[in-house]
Scaffold this motif. Structure first.
Motif, short mmCIF file in Angstrom:
data_model
loop_
_atom_site.label_atom_id
_atom_site.label_comp_id
_atom_site.label_asym_id
_atom_site.label_seq_id
_atom_site.Cartn_x
_atom_site.Cartn_y
_atom_site.Cartn_z
N LYS A 187 0.82 -1.21 0.00
CA LYS A 187 0.00 0.00 0.00
C LYS A 187 0.85 1.26 0.00
O LYS A 187 0.54 2.24 -0.70
N LYS A 188 1.95 1.25 0.73
CA LYS A 188 2.80 2.42 0.83
C LYS A 188 3.46 2.75 -0.52
O LYS A 188 3.50 3.91 -0.94
N PHE A 189 3.92 1.71 -1.21
CA PHE A 189 4.58 1.93 -2.50
C PHE A 189 3.56 2.37 -3.56
O PHE A 189 3.86 3.20 -4.41
N LYS A 190 2.34 1.81 -3.50
CA LYS A 190 1.29 2.23 -4.42
C LYS A 190 0.96 3.71 -4.23
O LYS A 190 0.78 4.45 -5.21
N SER A 191 0.88 4.14 -2.97
CA SER A 191 0.60 5.55 -2.68
C SER A 191 1.69 6.46 -3.24
O SER A 191 1.41 7.54 -3.77
N LYS A 192 2.92 5.99 -3.16
CA LYS A 192 4.06 6.76 -3.69
C LYS A 192 3.94 6.90 -5.21
O LYS A 192 4.13 7.99 -5.76
N LEU A 193 3.61 5.79 -5.89
CA LEU A 193 3.47 5.82 -7.35
C LEU A 193 2.28 6.67 -7.78
O LEU A 193 2.34 7.38 -8.80
N LEU A 194 1.19 6.60 -7.03
CA LEU A 194 0.01 7.41 -7.34
C LEU A 194 0.33 8.90 -7.25
O LEU A 194 -0.04 9.68 -8.14
N LYS A 195 1.02 9.27 -6.20
CA LYS A 195 1.39 10.68 -6.03
C LYS A 195 2.33 11.12 -7.14
O LYS A 195 2.16 12.21 -7.72
N GLU A 196 3.29 10.30 -7.46
CA GLU A 196 4.26 10.62 -8.51
C GLU A 196 3.57 10.78 -9.86
O GLU A 196 3.86 11.71 -10.62
N ALA A 197 2.61 9.89 -10.16
CA ALA A 197 1.91 9.93 -11.45
C ALA A 197 1.03 11.16 -11.58
O ALA A 197 1.04 11.83 -12.62
N ILE A 198 0.26 11.48 -10.55
CA ILE A 198 -0.68 12.61 -10.65
C ILE A 198 0.08 13.93 -10.70
O ILE A 198 -0.31 14.87 -11.40
#
Length: 336
Positions: A187-198
């Motif tokens: 979950k933590k890594f997904k949140s990081k990728l989501l933030k980076e993408a947006i």
């Protein structure tokens, strides 16, 4: 005639109204409006109507996608009235390649097989003949394409809203490509990728909690791009992805595509009917007619000196902004 395309206005309209923020700021004869260029917004519209040039500096000579002798036929329903019930190929013996870091254009009229070819590259169509390989791995509908290969290719459609579930928040929509990954992220890594993408597409982290209807057309296209790049694919197919945008948003998207290509080392297959966009964005171009490639080569060479009559007809049929308008806006902005 309601349009953001000033080339169409120049060809068809005798009078024009310029609208901004719900108000008509200028009305009158088309020639007069674009001769005087009295309003700064009119000047900016004209400047933005000339697509910015996309320069991809990381293009290499290594082949990323290789399409070889691909053909596809859709079966017709038998009709006792029609004398010709034979199946006709939609795409016929198509061969080309895309280099790493390259933007390849695909041009052709509606119904010529562009979308069928795009679906075939995605592994969503069975083929009569031919092979498609991405980064050395085979893409096949019949034999199945491994998830790790599918994760290397994404698509952005002309109307992203139709590919969004309106009941889902943006963070869930952008997260969809995670399903292609063999390795499951925490979950933590997904949140990081989501933030980076947006953030990479110029939106805010808070936008992840919103729903599709809360965004404009240009913002939805950015969200579609964020979904396409979140798992860092190698190839993105842009299927008329800029056609519905106004000229200012279109230029912003061109700049964004260049930035993303450099940051993520992306290659693009850019499908469009807009010759001006193809000229501004692509390194090479394929001209498609009735399921066959009739011409291919470097974009500037093909558009300046087309060899095939169909390519010439496409160029001649493309509306263009009068050179006198462009000269006037250039002189006007320099004087201002």
């Amino acid at each position: 005639l309601i349009t953001h395309d000033l080339a169409v206005i120049a060809q068809l309209a005798t009078k024009v109204g310029i609208m901004k923020n719900g108000e008509l700021i200028e009305t009158g004869s088309t020639k007069t409006i674009f001769k005087k260029l009295s309003h700064t917004y009119t000047q900016q519209l004209l400047l933005d109507s000339i697509p910015k040039t996309l320069t991809l500096t990381r293009k290499s000579e290594k082949i990323l996608l290789h399409v070889k002798s691909v053909s596809k036929t859709y079966k017709k329903k038998f009709n006792v009235i029609k004398t010709n019930n034979f199946n006709e190929p939609t795409i016929k013996n198509i061969s080309f390649s895309i280099l790493k870091g390259e933007c390849l254009g695909l041009v052709g009229e509606s119904g010529c097989g562009k979308s069928t070819l795009a679906r075939s590259i995605l592994g969503l169509e069975s083929l009569d003949n031919g092979t498609i390989t991405l980064d050395g791995s085979s893409i096949s509908f019949i034999n199945g394409t491994p998830r790790d290969v599918r994760s290397k290719i994404q698509i952005v459609f002309q109307d992203p809203f139709s590919s969004f579930n309106p009941r889902h928040q943006i963070k869930r929509i952008i997260s969809e490509p995670f399903n292609l990954m063999i390795k499951k992220y925490d979950k933590k890594f997904k949140s990081k990728l989501l933030k980076e993408a947006i953030l990479s597409v110029g939106l805010k982290e808070d936008d992840l909690k919103k729903y599709p209807h809360q965004f404009s057309g240009g913002q939805r296209q950015r969200i579609a791009l964020a979904r396409a790049i979140i798992i860092k694919p190698k190839l993105v197919i842009l299927d008329e992805a800029l056609s519905a945008l106004d000229v200012s948003l279109r230029n912003n998207m061109i700049a964004l595509l260049q930035k993303l290509s450099l940051n993520y080392n992306l290659s693009y297959l850019f499908i469009s009917h807009d010759i001006h966009l193809i000229k501004a964005i692509t390194n090479r171009v394929l001209i498609m007619q009735e399921g066959t490639l009739v011409e291919m080569g470097k974009t500037n060479q093909i558009l300046r000196n087309p060899k095939h009559p169909y390519t010439r007809s496409l160029i001649d049929a493309t509306p263009s902004i009068p050179r006198s308008w462009i000269k006037r806006v250039g002189a006007k902005t320099q004087n201002d």
